[in-house]
Design a protein around this motif. Structure first.
Motif, PDB file in Angstrom:
ATOM      1  N   VAL A 225       0.839  -1.209   0.000  1.00  0.00           N
ATOM      2  CA  VAL A 225       0.000   0.000   0.000  1.00  0.00           C
ATOM      3  C   VAL A 225       0.870   1.253   0.000  1.00  0.00           C
ATOM      4  O   VAL A 225       0.615   2.208  -0.756  1.00  0.00           O
ATOM      5  N   ARG A 226       1.908   1.261   0.815  1.00  0.00           N
ATOM      6  CA  ARG A 226       2.809   2.418   0.817  1.00  0.00           C
ATOM      7  C   ARG A 226       3.503   2.557  -0.537  1.00  0.00           C
ATOM      8  O   ARG A 226       3.806   3.673  -0.972  1.00  0.00           O
ATOM      9  N   GLY A 227       3.745   1.420  -1.182  1.00  0.00           N
ATOM     10  CA  GLY A 227       4.335   1.465  -2.516  1.00  0.00           C
ATOM     11  C   GLY A 227       3.430   2.170  -3.508  1.00  0.00           C
ATOM     12  O   GLY A 227       3.905   2.966  -4.335  1.00  0.00           O
ATOM     13  N   PHE A 228       2.136   1.895  -3.452  1.00  0.00           N
ATOM     14  CA  PHE A 228       1.195   2.582  -4.332  1.00  0.00           C
ATOM     15  C   PHE A 228       1.238   4.088  -4.109  1.00  0.00           C
ATOM     16  O   PHE A 228       1.284   4.872  -5.067  1.00  0.00           O
ATOM     17  N   GLU A 229       1.219   4.499  -2.859  1.00  0.00           N
ATOM     18  CA  GLU A 229       1.240   5.926  -2.561  1.00  0.00           C
ATOM     19  C   GLU A 229       2.533   6.568  -3.057  1.00  0.00           C
ATOM     20  O   GLU A 229       2.514   7.640  -3.678  1.00  0.00           O
ATOM     21  N   ALA A 230       3.667   5.896  -2.825  1.00  0.00           N
ATOM     22  CA  ALA A 230       4.962   6.458  -3.212  1.00  0.00           C
ATOM     23  C   ALA A 230       5.107   6.557  -4.724  1.00  0.00           C
ATOM     24  O   ALA A 230       5.563   7.585  -5.250  1.00  0.00           O
ATOM     25  N   VAL A 231       4.726   5.498  -5.445  1.00  0.00           N
ATOM     26  CA  VAL A 231       4.836   5.518  -6.906  1.00  0.00           C
ATOM     27  C   VAL A 231       3.909   6.571  -7.498  1.00  0.00           C
ATOM     28  O   VAL A 231       4.291   7.309  -8.424  1.00  0.00           O
ATOM     29  N   THR A 232       2.698   6.679  -6.972  1.00  0.00           N
ATOM     30  CA  THR A 232       1.734   7.645  -7.494  1.00  0.00           C
ATOM     31  C   THR A 232       2.229   9.079  -7.309  1.00  0.00           C
ATOM     32  O   THR A 232       2.071   9.919  -8.202  1.00  0.00           O
TER      33      THR A 232
END
Length: 336
Positions: A225-232
Motif C-alpha cells: 500500500v505504501r508502494g502505491f502511494e509512493a509511486v503515485t
C-alpha cells in the motif's frame, strides 16, 4: 506530485489490496472514490468491514471494469486513478482464460483510454511479479524478460504493455507498479499463506499444499500500500515500471513451517496433485530487486528480511484467529 487536494479513484477497491489501500488513503486525508464490482447484493466487498468513519468518507461507484462507459463515468472528476481491478487466481485462468483477457487486458485499456481522454494527472496500473515467470537472474529487476507461464500472467503482461503504450504513444502519465507476492489480513484462501493459516486455525495438523520448492518474495500488505502511494506521488515514476518487493526469498515449504511456528502448531505437510500447477506453468523462483523503487520514490519495505516476514505472518495469523474472520473461509475446500 502532491496528492493533497486530489480526487483519487481506486479500482478493485472491494478486494484484498484495494480495501487496505482505500483505508490508508482516507487516513492520510485524501479524497477517495472507490470503484467496486456491481452486484445485486449491494456488497462493497471488504470495504463493508471498514470502520464506519472510513466508509462515511468514501464515494462509492459500483460498476464493471470491463465496461468502458462505466469506467469513464467513474473517472470523471478524478485527478488520479490507481487501477487494481483484475482477475488474479492462476488456476482459474487455466479453464476460463477469456474472462482474464476481458477483465485484465480490456479493463486496463478502458482505464488508460479514459485517463487519456479525461486528462487524468496520474494513472497507476497494477502489474504482478508473475509476469517475470521463473527467474532467469536474481534479484529480479524491471529489465528481466517477461514470460507468460499462465493465462493469468499473459494477460497481465498484455495489460502492462497496453498501459505503457499509452505513455509512449500519447504521453498519458502512466506508471506501472509491480508488487511481488502480497499477503496479510483479508487475503483470499486461493493464496498459500491464508491456505496454511486457515487450515491450522480450523484445527488441521496435516496441511494440504501444492509444490513446496518454489520460492517467493512475500510483501506485507501495508508495504504494498505504501508502494502505491509512493509511486503515485513520484514524478520520476511516470513512464516507468517499478518493482515493490521485500528483497527476501523463501520457499513455500519453509513458509508453511514459519506459519506453524508463529501459530504454535506442529504440522505435517502433504502435497495434493490438484494443487500443483502444470510443470511448465509453475514459477519456480521469485526474488525482487527493489533498488529502483528506493531510487525513484524512496520506498523501502518495513517488513523485509526473515524477521519482517515473521512479523507480517504474526499480524496475519492474529487477524485470521478472530472467529468472525476465520469463518468466512472454507478451509476444507481447495479454493482455486
Amino acid at each position: 506530485m502532491h496528492l493533497n487536494n486530489k480526487t483519487i479513484l481506486v479500482t478493485g477497491a472491494d478486494g484484498f489490496i484495494g480495501s487496505h489501500l482505500v483505508e490508508h488513503l482516507v487516513r492520510q486525508g485524501y479524497t477517495v472514490r472507490a470503484f467496486v464490482l456491481y452486484n445485486s447484493f449491494n456488497s462493497w466487498g471488504w470495504l463493508d468491514e471498514s470502520p464506519k468513519e472510513i466508509r462515511d468518507s468514501l464515494e462509492i461507484f459500483a460498476g464493471d471494469i470491463r465496461d468502458p462507459n462505466g469506467v469513464r463515468e467513474a473517472m470523471k472528476g478524478c485527478d488520479v486513478v490507481m487501477h487494481l481491478a483484475a482477475l488474479i487466481a492462476i488456476p482459474y485462468s487455466y479453464h476460463s482464460p477469456d474472462t482474464y483477457v476481458d477483465t485484465n487486458v480490456k479493463g486496463t485499456l478502458n482505464v488508460v483510454q479514459a485517463a487519456r481522454d479525461l486528462g487524468v494527472e496520474r494513472c497507476v496500473v497494477t502489474s504482478t511479479s508473475e509476469v517475470y515467470g521463473t527467474a532467469r537472474f536474481v534479484p529480479i529487476t524491471e529489465d528481466h524478460p517477461l514470460q507468460g507461464q499462465s493465462p493469468y500472467s499473459a494477460t497481465k503482461i498484455g495489460a502492462d504493455q497496453i498501459a505503457m503504450s499509452f505513455y509512449n504513444a500519447f504521453e498519458t502519465p502512466v506508471s506501472v507498479i509491480r508488487p511481488f507476492n502480497t499477503y496479510g489480513p483479508r487475503q483470499s484462501a486461493r493464496a498459500v499463506i491464508p491456505t496454511v493459516i486457515t487450515q491450522i486455525g480450523n484445527g488441521a495438523r496435516t496441511i494440504k499444499l501444492g509444490a513446496l520448492t518454489p520460492t517467493r518474495d512475500f510483501n506485507f500488505v501495508s508495504d504494498t500500500v505504501r508502494g502505491f502511494e509512493a509511486v503515485t506521488a513520484s514524478d520520476a515514476c511516470v513512464g516507468e515500471v517499478v518493482n515493490v518487493g521485500s528483497g527476501f526469498e523463501v520457499s513455500i515449504g519453509d513458509t508453511a513451517k514459519a506459519i506453524a511456528e508463529v501459530m504454535g502448531a506442529d504440522i505435517e505437510i502433504v502435497c495434493e496433485q490438484e494443487r500443483i500447477r502444470p510443470a511448465k506453468s509453475e514459477v519456480e523462483r521469485l526474488f525482487a530487486g527493489n533498488e529502483k523503487a528506493k531510487r525513484l520514490c524512496g520506498w523501502e519495505p518495513e517488513f523485509g528480511g526473515l524477521d519482517g516476514f515473521k512479523r507480517g505472518l504474526k499480524l496475519t495469523a492474529e487477524w485470521f484467529a478472530d472467529p468472525d474472520n476465520l469463518r468466512r473461509y472454507k478451509a476444507d475446500i481447495y479454493n482455486i
